[in-house]
Design an enzyme around this catalytic site. Sequence first.
Site, short mmCIF file in Angstrom:
data_model
loop_
_atom_site.label_atom_id
_atom_site.label_comp_id
_atom_site.label_asym_id
_atom_site.label_seq_id
_atom_site.Cartn_x
_atom_site.Cartn_y
_atom_site.Cartn_z
N TYR A 81 -5.87 -23.23 12.51
CA TYR A 81 -6.96 -23.37 11.56
C TYR A 81 -8.31 -23.47 12.28
O TYR A 81 -8.61 -24.48 12.94
CB TYR A 81 -6.76 -24.61 10.68
CG TYR A 81 -5.48 -24.60 9.88
CD1 TYR A 81 -4.74 -23.44 9.67
CD2 TYR A 81 -4.99 -25.78 9.34
CE1 TYR A 81 -3.57 -23.45 8.94
CE2 TYR A 81 -3.80 -25.80 8.60
CZ TYR A 81 -3.10 -24.63 8.41
OH TYR A 81 -1.93 -24.66 7.70
N PRO A 233 -0.08 -25.26 -3.48
CA PRO A 233 0.54 -25.57 -4.78
C PRO A 233 -0.31 -25.16 -5.97
O PRO A 233 0.18 -25.18 -7.10
CB PRO A 233 0.71 -27.09 -4.73
CG PRO A 233 -0.41 -27.55 -3.84
CD PRO A 233 -0.55 -26.48 -2.80
N LEU A 234 -1.56 -24.77 -5.71
CA LEU A 234 -2.45 -24.33 -6.79
C LEU A 234 -2.64 -22.82 -6.77
O LEU A 234 -3.65 -22.30 -7.27
CB LEU A 234 -3.80 -25.06 -6.68
CG LEU A 234 -3.72 -26.57 -6.86
CD1 LEU A 234 -5.09 -27.22 -6.70
CD2 LEU A 234 -3.12 -26.93 -8.21
N ARG A 236 -3.34 -20.69 -4.45
CA ARG A 236 -4.51 -20.24 -3.69
C ARG A 236 -5.76 -20.19 -4.56
O ARG A 236 -6.57 -19.26 -4.49
CB ARG A 236 -4.23 -18.89 -3.02
CG ARG A 236 -3.05 -18.97 -2.04
CD ARG A 236 -2.87 -17.72 -1.23
NE ARG A 236 -1.69 -17.83 -0.36
CZ ARG A 236 -1.66 -18.40 0.85
NH1 ARG A 236 -2.76 -18.93 1.33
NH2 ARG A 236 -0.55 -18.43 1.56
N PHE A 239 -4.95 -21.65 -10.02
CA PHE A 239 -4.65 -22.63 -11.05
C PHE A 239 -5.70 -23.74 -11.14
O PHE A 239 -5.48 -24.75 -11.79
CB PHE A 239 -3.27 -23.23 -10.82
CG PHE A 239 -2.18 -22.20 -10.77
CD1 PHE A 239 -2.21 -21.10 -11.63
CD2 PHE A 239 -1.14 -22.30 -9.87
CE1 PHE A 239 -1.22 -20.13 -11.59
CE2 PHE A 239 -0.14 -21.34 -9.82
CZ PHE A 239 -0.18 -20.25 -10.68
#
Length: 360
Positions: A81, A233-234, A236, A239
């Site tokens: 990252y 979990p969203l 990307r 949501f």
Amino acid sequence: MAASTSSTSDGVAATPAQPLKAPPTPLPQRRLGPFSVSAIGLGCMNICHAYGEPVPEADAARLLLAALDAGVTHFDTAALYGFGLSETLIGKYLAPHRDRFVLASKCGMTGVDLRGDGKRVRVIDGRPATLKTTCDEALRRLRTDAIDLYYLHRWDKRVPIEDSVGALADLVREGKIRAIGLSEVSAATLRRAHAVHPIAAVQSEYSLWTRNPEIAVLDACRELGVAFVAFSPLGRGVFTSTPPDPQALHAQDIRRAMPRFAPEHWPRNLALRTRLVALAEQVGCTPAQLALAWVLARGQHVHALPGTTRVAHLLEDLGALHVQPGAAVLAELDAIFVPGAPSGARYNAQGEEEVDTERF
């Protein structure tokens, strides 16, 4: 929690950070290997990698410290990252509070200047010597004596998983890491690795529109006593209350290469999101909170690891811990997002080749 430290592994004093508020009432906890952590953690990729330009350092620091203030005790980063920048920022701003959180990072996928022009290329390298060198470099950036949970970011299929995990087991014995994790692996690979050294966690993409872990690895984790950490979990960002506009994505945004955001797939996926929004309104929460609540409802061994760059979004995500959708709502979400409903693969051809996960 990890042992407290306020210096780097090479003795350099940690940069002072602003004072924090008194520790809040603990958020709901779940087991992560030998640790107990907040059921929702903070993925620290967004602040410097994959979705465009890194945020200003002051904003990254504000987010990290706000998460700690809010009771987040699970922070996840990787050598990849920002090619070390995420680890550096965590070390700079969170090292003075090292006894208050569990620190996870990853090795086995880093950025290498192959051409000698200063432009780094993502390289998967699971050779034991590489993993050990990456760990030493991470310890310096993170300003800590040990990493609580260290993942193999991707299985290098040229190297037997037993060899890569064996190197990580050496790091456990040396006290440089406390537990071993794997990312984006199949149930079969998990079992092979677990036979070499106990695996504390598997981290893979898991959300309403990416349900591949349900094929085998989610149950394998439950059976073996391994935590499952759901990244993205969203969906990307799909949501959230402000979904991305595929046509306006930054040139360096990795979603530009993901089929689900391509013009031939996006309208169908946006329509699925519309149904989530309507259901969230019925429940009385935001779409992000309902999507996170669905992930957490998959089992007590499941953790959610959203990422963000904004404190307001962080606090909204944590609000999912107080959302109780009920069996009927969860079943309706299962039906809306049944495997095969989302249009397009989650990765392009290269990305699909790099992972070891099962596919529908």
